[in-house]
Design an enzyme around this catalytic site. Structure first.
Site, PDB file in Angstrom:
ATOM      1  N   ASN A   9       0.869  -1.181   0.000  1.00 18.83           N
ATOM      2  CA  ASN A   9       0.000   0.000   0.000  1.00 18.83           C
ATOM      3  C   ASN A   9       0.906   1.230   0.000  1.00 18.83           C
ATOM      4  OD1 ASN A   9      -1.765   2.059   0.588  1.00 18.83           O
ATOM      5  ND2 ASN A   9      -2.243   1.353   2.680  1.00 18.83           N
ATOM      6  N   LYS A  11       0.097   4.274  -0.227  1.00 15.29           N
ATOM      7  CA  LYS A  11      -0.531   5.450   0.397  1.00 15.29           C
ATOM      8  C   LYS A  11      -0.332   6.677  -0.496  1.00 15.29           C
ATOM      9  CE  LYS A  11      -0.058   3.230   4.823  1.00 15.29           C
ATOM     10  NZ  LYS A  11       0.028   3.338   6.258  1.00 15.29           N
ATOM     11  N   HIS A  96      -9.485   1.246   4.879  1.00 18.87           N
ATOM     12  CA  HIS A  96      -8.207   1.388   5.591  1.00 18.87           C
ATOM     13  C   HIS A  96      -8.410   2.298   6.804  1.00 18.87           C
ATOM     14  CE1 HIS A  96      -4.110   2.536   6.522  1.00 18.87           C
ATOM     15  NE2 HIS A  96      -3.735   1.430   5.880  1.00 18.87           N
ATOM     16  N   GLU A 168      -5.451  -5.030  10.450  1.00 20.12           N
ATOM     17  CA  GLU A 168      -4.392  -4.053  10.708  1.00 20.12           C
ATOM     18  C   GLU A 168      -4.687  -3.339  12.019  1.00 20.12           C
ATOM     19  OE1 GLU A 168      -2.395  -2.807   6.791  1.00 20.12           O
ATOM     20  OE2 GLU A 168      -4.173  -1.585   6.987  1.00 20.12           O
ATOM     21  N   GLY A 174       2.506   2.039  10.913  1.00 19.88           N
ATOM     22  CA  GLY A 174       3.468   3.131  10.806  1.00 19.88           C
ATOM     23  C   GLY A 174       4.162   3.468  12.117  1.00 19.88           C
ATOM     24  N   SER A 214       3.402  -2.340  10.287  1.00 20.36           N
ATOM     25  CA  SER A 214       4.856  -2.426  10.463  1.00 20.36           C
ATOM     26  C   SER A 214       5.447  -3.774  10.034  1.00 20.36           C
ATOM     27  CB  SER A 214       5.241  -2.090  11.909  1.00 20.36           C
ATOM     28  OG  SER A 214       4.841  -0.764  12.220  1.00 20.36           O
TER      29      SER A 214
HETATM   30  P1  PGA Z   1       2.858   0.144   7.687  1.00 26.58           P
HETATM   31  O1  PGA Z   1       1.396   0.379   7.043  1.00 26.58           O
HETATM   32  O2  PGA Z   1       3.386  -1.129   7.080  1.00 26.58           O
HETATM   33  O3  PGA Z   1       3.643   1.357   7.275  1.00 26.58           O
HETATM   34  O4  PGA Z   1       2.674   0.023   9.152  1.00 26.58           O
HETATM   35  C1  PGA Z   1       0.510  -0.675   6.832  1.00 26.58           C
HETATM   36  C2  PGA Z   1      -0.783  -0.155   6.231  1.00 26.58           C
HETATM   37  O5  PGA Z   1      -1.234   0.912   6.658  1.00 26.58           O
HETATM   38  O6  PGA Z   1      -1.386  -0.782   5.331  1.00 26.58           O
END
Ligand code: PGA
Length: 251
Positions: A9, A11, A96, A168, A174, A214
């Site tokens: 993803n 983003k 999300h 998630e 993040g 993460s």
């Molecule tokens: P991250 O994000 O791997 O940066 O924690 C995962 C997501 O939001 O799909």
């Protein structure tokens, strides 16, 4: 057998040229990854260019969002699911936590987006997950089951093979703080039970449930050892072709 899915993803990162460059760098690095489905989700503006450049490869394209409306119309700023399909997408991510948190998406909206995506022939990656506060209050399961039931209402049996769930936990996104493989496994098994109760045992057994939050090259293997973890939705570590390829090639 559930084929694992590793989805990136991106983003709101990367211009069109940066997206194409990352996609082209990724292509040879995952060309032999037959053990899983590989998906990347660039921003809307880059979807068509990336899809064109990846044609014939084993990388599929997802959008990060779609409109609740199924057909075109006067809905300024929205993009319909069938337009995403037309731009080369096979998948769309809905619900999300960033959309729930910053754009006030409710389970009702998630359900409409899911239906619109299905009607357009897309496979839906539906995201669910509790906040830290909800977990600490012992409400994680209630929150997740409510999101599953509300966001996936009205599905028919034939829709189910185009549904992927991504668990998630919001506190792991993040933050560098991953759920332990055991914490993730426990929630994934719970989601599968919710699915079995609402649909059927067979549908629950074939449902792919991805973990997100993460995920990095050094924790993917331990997560993938869990029996109910069928892949990952990767944010930060998917922005770089090498690190995402390491995650894809976790075996
Ligand atoms: P991250 O994000 O791997 O940066 O924690 C995962 C997501 O939001 O799909």
């Amino acid at each position: 057998m559930r084929k694992p899915v590793i989805a990136g993803n991106w983003k709101m990162f990367k211009t069109v040229s940066e997206s194409v460059a990352t996609a082209l760098a990724l292509k040879p690095l995952v060309a032999n990854a037959n053990h899983c489905e590989v998906i990347i989700a660039p921003v809307f503006t880059a979807l068509k260019s990336v899809a064109n450049r990846l044609e014939g490869s084993n990388i599929k394209i997802a959008a990060q969002n779609c409109a609740t409306e199924r057909s075109e119309g006067a809905f300024t700023g929205e993009v319909a699911a069938f337009m995403l399909k037309d731009a080369g997408c096979s998948h769309v991510i809905v619900g999300h936590s960033e959309r729930r948190q910053y754009y006030l998406e409710t389970d009702h909206i998630v359900s409409h987006k899911t239906q619109a995506g299905l009607a357009a022939g897309l496979t839906i990656i539906v995201c669910v997950g509790e906040t830290l506060e909800q977990r600490e209050q012992g409400k994680a399961r209630d929150v997740v089951s409510e999101q599953i039931v509300g966001g996936l209402s009205g599905l028919t049996a034939s829709d189910l093979d185009r549904i992927i769930v991504a668990y998630e936990p919001v506190w792991a996104i993040g933050t560098g703080r991953t759920a332990t493989p055991e914490q993730a496994q426990e929630m994934h098994a719970f989601i599968r039970r919710v699915f079995a109760e609402r649909h059927s045992q067979a549908a629950a057994e074939s449902l792919r449930i991805l973990y997100g939050g993460s995920v990095k090259p050094d924790n993917i293997a331990a997560l993938m050892k869990q029996s109910d973890i069928d892949g990952a939705l990767v944010g930060g570590a998917s922005l770089n072709a090498e690190s995402f390829a390491q995650i894809v090639n976790y075996k």
